[in-house]
Design a protein around this motif. Structure first.
Motif, mmCIF file in Angstrom:
data_model
loop_
_atom_site.group_PDB
_atom_site.id
_atom_site.type_symbol
_atom_site.label_atom_id
_atom_site.label_comp_id
_atom_site.label_asym_id
_atom_site.label_seq_id
_atom_site.Cartn_x
_atom_site.Cartn_y
_atom_site.Cartn_z
ATOM 1 N N LYS A 271 0.850 -1.184 0.000
ATOM 2 C CA LYS A 271 0.000 0.000 0.000
ATOM 3 C C LYS A 271 0.888 1.237 0.000
ATOM 4 O O LYS A 271 1.913 1.285 0.690
ATOM 5 C CB LYS A 271 -0.900 -0.009 1.233
ATOM 6 N N VAL A 272 0.516 2.230 -0.791
ATOM 7 C CA VAL A 272 1.256 3.486 -0.849
ATOM 8 C C VAL A 272 0.348 4.611 -0.378
ATOM 9 O O VAL A 272 -0.756 4.800 -0.909
ATOM 10 C CB VAL A 272 1.765 3.780 -2.274
ATOM 11 N N ILE A 273 0.777 5.325 0.646
ATOM 12 C CA ILE A 273 0.019 6.472 1.165
ATOM 13 C C ILE A 273 0.852 7.720 0.940
ATOM 14 O O ILE A 273 2.017 7.784 1.337
ATOM 15 C CB ILE A 273 -0.303 6.297 2.668
ATOM 16 N N ARG A 274 0.256 8.715 0.301
ATOM 17 C CA ARG A 274 0.955 9.970 0.033
ATOM 18 C C ARG A 274 0.555 11.027 1.056
ATOM 19 O O ARG A 274 -0.626 11.316 1.211
ATOM 20 C CB ARG A 274 0.643 10.454 -1.389
ATOM 21 N N LEU A 275 1.544 11.579 1.724
ATOM 22 C CA LEU A 275 1.308 12.714 2.617
ATOM 23 C C LEU A 275 1.652 13.970 1.830
ATOM 24 O O LEU A 275 2.823 14.250 1.562
ATOM 25 C CB LEU A 275 2.175 12.610 3.871
ATOM 26 N N GLU A 276 0.643 14.724 1.421
ATOM 27 C CA GLU A 276 0.849 15.887 0.559
ATOM 28 C C GLU A 276 0.402 17.194 1.210
ATOM 29 O O GLU A 276 0.634 18.263 0.656
ATOM 30 C CB GLU A 276 0.081 15.685 -0.762
ATOM 31 N N ARG A 277 -0.224 17.083 2.381
ATOM 32 C CA ARG A 277 -0.723 18.285 3.069
ATOM 33 C C ARG A 277 0.447 18.893 3.847
ATOM 34 O O ARG A 277 0.913 18.329 4.843
ATOM 35 C CB ARG A 277 -1.861 17.904 4.012
ATOM 36 N N ASN A 278 0.912 20.042 3.382
ATOM 37 C CA ASN A 278 2.118 20.661 3.937
ATOM 38 C C ASN A 278 1.767 21.667 5.030
ATOM 39 O O ASN A 278 0.910 22.531 4.824
ATOM 40 C CB ASN A 278 2.904 21.345 2.809
ATOM 41 N N TYR A 279 2.430 21.563 6.165
ATOM 42 C CA TYR A 279 2.158 22.428 7.311
ATOM 43 C C TYR A 279 3.238 23.512 7.467
ATOM 44 O O TYR A 279 3.268 24.201 8.467
ATOM 45 C CB TYR A 279 2.087 21.601 8.592
ATOM 46 N N ARG A 280 4.113 23.618 6.489
ATOM 47 C CA ARG A 280 5.263 24.519 6.630
ATOM 48 C C ARG A 280 5.148 25.760 5.756
ATOM 49 O O ARG A 280 5.242 26.886 6.247
ATOM 50 C CB ARG A 280 6.548 23.759 6.288
ATOM 51 N N SER A 281 4.976 25.560 4.457
ATOM 52 C CA SER A 281 5.165 26.643 3.498
ATOM 53 C C SER A 281 3.853 27.201 2.970
ATOM 54 O O SER A 281 2.807 26.554 3.049
ATOM 55 C CB SER A 281 6.015 26.142 2.318
ATOM 56 N N THR A 282 3.953 28.388 2.388
ATOM 57 C CA THR A 282 2.775 29.028 1.782
ATOM 58 C C THR A 282 2.479 28.418 0.411
ATOM 59 O O THR A 282 3.295 27.697 -0.162
ATOM 60 C CB THR A 282 3.024 30.531 1.623
ATOM 61 N N GLY A 283 1.312 28.759 -0.131
ATOM 62 C CA GLY A 283 0.865 28.171 -1.390
ATOM 63 C C GLY A 283 1.777 28.456 -2.563
ATOM 64 O O GLY A 283 2.037 27.579 -3.397
ATOM 65 N N HIS A 284 2.255 29.694 -2.683
ATOM 66 C CA HIS A 284 3.131 30.032 -3.805
ATOM 67 C C HIS A 284 4.431 29.219 -3.767
ATOM 68 O O HIS A 284 4.900 28.739 -4.808
ATOM 69 C CB HIS A 284 3.458 31.533 -3.778
ATOM 70 N N ILE A 285 5.018 29.097 -2.588
ATOM 71 C CA ILE A 285 6.278 28.349 -2.464
ATOM 72 C C ILE A 285 6.061 26.887 -2.830
ATOM 73 O O ILE A 285 6.858 26.282 -3.572
ATOM 74 C CB ILE A 285 6.845 28.489 -1.038
ATOM 75 N N LEU A 286 4.972 26.298 -2.347
ATOM 76 C CA LEU A 286 4.699 24.885 -2.630
ATOM 77 C C LEU A 286 4.411 24.666 -4.117
ATOM 78 O O LEU A 286 4.859 23.676 -4.705
ATOM 79 C CB LEU A 286 3.522 24.394 -1.795
ATOM 80 N N ALA A 287 3.667 25.584 -4.723
ATOM 81 C CA ALA A 287 3.357 25.442 -6.150
ATOM 82 C C ALA A 287 4.628 25.533 -6.989
ATOM 83 O O ALA A 287 4.818 24.773 -7.946
ATOM 84 C CB ALA A 287 2.360 26.512 -6.573
ATOM 85 N N ALA A 288 5.509 26.466 -6.623
ATOM 86 C CA ALA A 288 6.773 26.609 -7.360
ATOM 87 C C ALA A 288 7.630 25.358 -7.216
ATOM 88 O O ALA A 288 8.184 24.847 -8.201
ATOM 89 C CB ALA A 288 7.532 27.842 -6.854
ATOM 90 N N ALA A 289 7.726 24.843 -5.972
ATOM 91 C CA ALA A 289 8.545 23.649 -5.733
ATOM 92 C C ALA A 289 7.954 22.442 -6.450
ATOM 93 O O ALA A 289 8.693 21.625 -7.039
ATOM 94 C CB ALA A 289 8.644 23.391 -4.229
ATOM 95 N N SER A 290 6.639 22.282 -6.429
ATOM 96 C CA SER A 290 5.991 21.133 -7.068
ATOM 97 C C SER A 290 6.175 21.168 -8.579
ATOM 98 O O SER A 290 6.420 20.131 -9.210
ATOM 99 C CB SER A 290 4.501 21.105 -6.715
ATOM 100 N N CYS A 291 6.074 22.366 -9.167
ATOM 101 C CA CYS A 291 6.254 22.487 -10.611
ATOM 102 C C CYS A 291 7.698 22.195 -11.001
ATOM 103 O O CYS A 291 7.963 21.550 -12.026
ATOM 104 C CB CYS A 291 5.860 23.889 -11.056
ATOM 105 N N LEU A 292 8.628 22.630 -10.173
ATOM 106 C CA LEU A 292 10.045 22.377 -10.430
ATOM 107 C C LEU A 292 10.340 20.877 -10.427
ATOM 108 O O LEU A 292 10.918 20.335 -11.370
ATOM 109 C CB LEU A 292 10.891 23.091 -9.365
#
Length: 802
Positions: free
Chosen positions: A318-339
């Motif tokens: 079984k694979v469980i993805r933890l994707e809910r981030n408690y650290r960074s803001t939306g712009h930072i996460l979107a930039a990192a994810s796209c990269l």
């Protein structure tokens, strides 16, 4: 196979006759009551985290993105297994990479369910510490007594040197440290001497690599010793050659949990796979937590493929993805994810913020050169400080350690406290201190402390006895150590070989001191480091640190060109070294991206995003596409360290190996999503970067270049001054290697002599040390009694009258 009383004592469930709680009995009802009501330790978990905690049976891979609470999941999962009585503490194998992580895990589990539970967890620790326990019990089966010794790196290299010499080889031509790195790499991949590929065996000592590896292992057995690599490879051999021992541990460990699975090497992978094997029809209760997007240690043997093939190794996992981030803001996460989405070798996940806060976009700024980069970042940090952001919440993350020097120098000028994480400050590094010692003796032949530091560095055969003789002669004649060494070299008091080496060194220093009068000091520094053999010493060194040390030495020579004399430079260094702050003082953190993993800050600066530096050319040359993807993962790690603000910098010109070179923006910059990125306005940073400075060809221009930096309506005095100085600041227009010009003032003026405009007894203010009264004046250097910081020596340009 028989088992000792000790085995039975720490494994209460080892005996198959241990009775289960009676159905309907007191124990069974108490267990049912605990399991049926929501446990306190499960409160606050999000749905994905709770699923990962409560999925206790069968293989499980938890893909935990940056800032998603993986440590909480791992510790809560262990607490849940113990609290629900699925296993005794001694039946859980929990593996971490560091002793610190293991201690933290024990503390957290204890806080959740009570400390007494964790006391009985002998198998919670690092790969190596658990390997030691296994070999202490069964080492005799692989030729080790239970009291075997674990060699540290120094002992290991000393032993390898003996092996090389015994084989009739020149240990200078074939350094022991190089062989140590080769053997360590082979052991990380689980390769015994007979399994090494022929091409690799031939890489050392003209094809004798396998023979030396074999001889080294035989010497270890004779000494009843192991190195760190053996702690896993010998365990793997034990399990393979003695299936009964392997089976006993497989039965013992009902649950296996592994942290940072993406960082495992081949030997660790084999060790875990053997322990997790189960008879056909049974499924292993193994839970691996990791993030393939944060696998950044391939250079030390980590295999990202281990986590990528988890579901292949454990069918039905079984694979469980933890994707809910408690650290960074939306712009930072979107930039990192796209990269990171540009990488092909990944399992895939997309981070999103736990709140709706988008925050500030990722800022991309360009500058003319690295000096401007450091100056602009320093000024922006001061603005952030005035806005109330603590310096402890600000970090600068560099790709290579040599980048730190520019920031350290700038922060000293600004009086901005900083700390270097994961290593010493630039001028405190061993190789820099050694080089400075050579320069100090050249400048001041009476500097005995500096001479003593390098008299036998690199090795010249001058041992403790010879150095003691030099000291005695210097004291009896009341002369400096260098002069005493010269006199001794002209006598018969020391052996011919040492006499020759000492005489050569003394004559070299005399010649170098004479050259001070007519040779530019940066050029002289290069000559000294070359002729002394110091550069060659690090070129021959095969340790992973050696290339970085050579880069730092080149950066030191580069730095010399900014001062008008060697004396001025050495005086500047003394002032830098005197700016140590207390441990509790707020300070900006400077570190490499590799050192930053696991840390987080409100404000993060990411300088040096240029082709060749980031992605690093060595990674591309040695590993191709795999190297590029690891560099991109490193960029992702850097971005996800930021909670609220992330700023990426690139410059058009950077000094590399003493020469100014035009640089191209990193390809990673164009991997960023435009909707979540803001290009810094030129006035924000006073930058010279922009269109036209990067040329064409190669990777090509970035979309963030497409603006003329001075084509704006700004008319502030600073902006006009920057505009008028643009051509003068262009490194390509500079002649010679004299001091650089910064806003019309010579940098060297902060360290050379001159008459101070202040007077003794005058009250002044220093940005770092506060208010104080001038005690004495020496040229432009003031000794000041500060009200809160005590007596300090500072340059007068750093203070202002009150």
């Amino acid at each position: 196979m028989t088992h000792s009383n000790a085995d039975r004592h720490d494994d209460p469930l080892f005996d198959p006759q241990t009775p289960a709680p009676r159905a309907g009995g007191i124990a069974a009802r108490a267990q049912a009551a605990q399991v049926s009501s929501p446990a306190r330790y499960l409160q606050g978990l999000n749905p994905e985290q709770r699923d990962a905690v409560e999925t206790t049976e069968g293989p499980l891979l938890v893909l935990a993105g940056a800032g998603t609470g993986k440590t909480r999941v791992l510790t809560t999962r262990i607490a849940h297994i113990l609290a629900s009585r699925r296993a005794f503490p001694s039946q859980i194998l929990a593996v971490t990479f560091t002793n610190k992580a293991a201690r933290e895990m024990k503390v957290r589990i204890g806080a959740l369910i009570g400390g007494e539970q964790t006391e009985g967890m002998p198998w919670l620790g690092t790969f190596h510490s658990i390997g030691v326990k296994i070999l202490r019990r069964h080492g005799e089966l692989v030729g080790l007594r239970s009291d075997f010794t674990i060699l540290d790196t120094d002992d290991q290299i000393r032993l390898m040197k003996q092996v090389i010499q015994a084989a009739g080889l020149d240990d200078k031509r074939w350094p022991a440290r190089q062989l140590a790195n080769l053997i360590d790499g082979w052991k990380n991949r689980g390769l015994s001497p007979d399994k090494i590929p022929d091409s690799e065996a031939y890489a050392f000592a003209n094809g004798r690599g396998r023979e030396l590896y074999t001889a080294y292992q035989e010497r270890l057995k004779t000494l009843n010793a192991v190195d760190f690599g053996d702690l896993l490879t010998e365990c793997v051999r034990l399990f393979r050659e003695h299936p009964d021992v392997l089976e006993s541990f497989q039965q013992r460990f009902r649950y296996i949990l592994v942290d940072e699975y993406q960082d495992t090497n081949v030997a660790q992978y084999l060790w875990l796979r053997l322990l997790a094997q189960r008879p056909e029809g049974e499924r292993a209760n193994i839970c691996c937590v990791g993030d393939d997007d944060q696998s950044i240690y391939g250079w030390r043997g980590a295999e990202v493929a281990n986590i990528l093939r988890f579901d292949h190794d454990f069918p039905g996992a079984k694979v469980i993805r933890l994707e809910r981030n408690y650290r960074s803001t939306g712009h930072i996460l979107a930039a990192a994810s796209c990269l990171i989405a540009q990488n092909e070798s990944r399992l895939g996940k997309t981070l999103f913020p736990a709140t709706d806060e988008m925050g500030a976009p990722v800022l991309v700024a360009s500058g003319w050169d690295s000096s401007e980069e450091a100056r602009s970042i320093g000024e922006d940090i001061e603005r952030k400080q005035r806005q109330g952001i603590s310096l402890n919440e600000i970090a600068i993350l560099v790709r290579a350690s040599f980048q730190m020097r520019e920031f350290e120098d700038r922060f000293v000028t600004l009086g901005l406290p900083y700390r270097v994480i994961g290593g010493p400050r630039f001028f405190e590094r061993m190789e820099i201190r050694d080089a400075l010692a050579y320069l100090r003796v050249t400048q001041n032949p009476a500097d005995g402390l500096a001479f003593e530091r390098i008299v036998n560095t690199p090795k010249r055969g001058l041992g403790a006895a010879t150095i003691q003789l030099i000291h005695s002669h210097a004291r009896s004649r009341d002369i400096p150590l260098l002069a005493a060494a010269g006199e001794l070299a002209a006598t018969e008091e020391i052996k011919p070989r040492q006499r020759q080496a000492l005489g050569d060194l003394v004559r070299n220093f005399a010649r170098w001191s004479e050259m001070l009068e007519h040779t530019p000091h940066p050029e002289l520094a290069e000559i000294i480091l070359e002729e002394s053999g110091y550069i060659e010493m690090w070129q021959r060194d095969r340790s992973p640190e050696a290339p970085g040390r050579l880069e730092n030495l080149k950066e030191l020579v580069n730095n010399l060109g900014e001062y008008d004399s060697l004396g001025g430079f050495l005086e500047h260094v003394s002032l830098v070294m005197d700016t140590e702050g207390g441990e509790t003082e707020e300070a900006v953190s400077i570190m490499t991206l590799h050192s930053a993993k696991g840390l987080e800050f409100d404000v993060v600066y990411l300088p040096g995003w240029e082709e060749g530096l980031f992605p690093h050319q060595r990674a591309l040359d040695e590993s191709g596409k795999a190297g590029l993807e690891e560099e991109r993962r490193l960029a992702y790690v850097g971005l996800t360290r930021a909670r609220r603000h992330a700023t990426i910098w690139f410059v058009g010109n950077r000094r590399v190996h003493g020469l100014w070179q035009s640089t191209l923006p990193s390809r990673f910059i164009d991997d960023l999503p435009e909707d979540h990125v803001e290009v810094a306005e030129p006035a924000s940073y006073g930058g010279y970067g922009g269109a036209g400075h990067y040329g064409s060809g190669g990777y090509g221009g970035s979309r963030f270049e497409r603006m003329e930096p001075f084509d704006s309506a700004y008319r502030t005095p600073g902006w006009q001054r920057a505009k008028s100085n643009r051509d003068r600041a262009d490194p390509r227009n500079r002649t010679g290697r004299g001091p650089t010009t910064l806003e019309g003032e010579l940098v060297a003026k902060s360290v050379i002599g001159g008459t101070s405009r202040y007077s003794v007894g005058e009250r002044v203010f220093h940005q770092k040390f506060g208010y104080g009264t001038i005690h004495t004046i020496d040229g432009n250097k003031l000794t000041i009694d500060f009200e809160k910081s005590g007596r300090k020596r500072v340059v007068d340009s750093f203070v202002e009258a009150t």
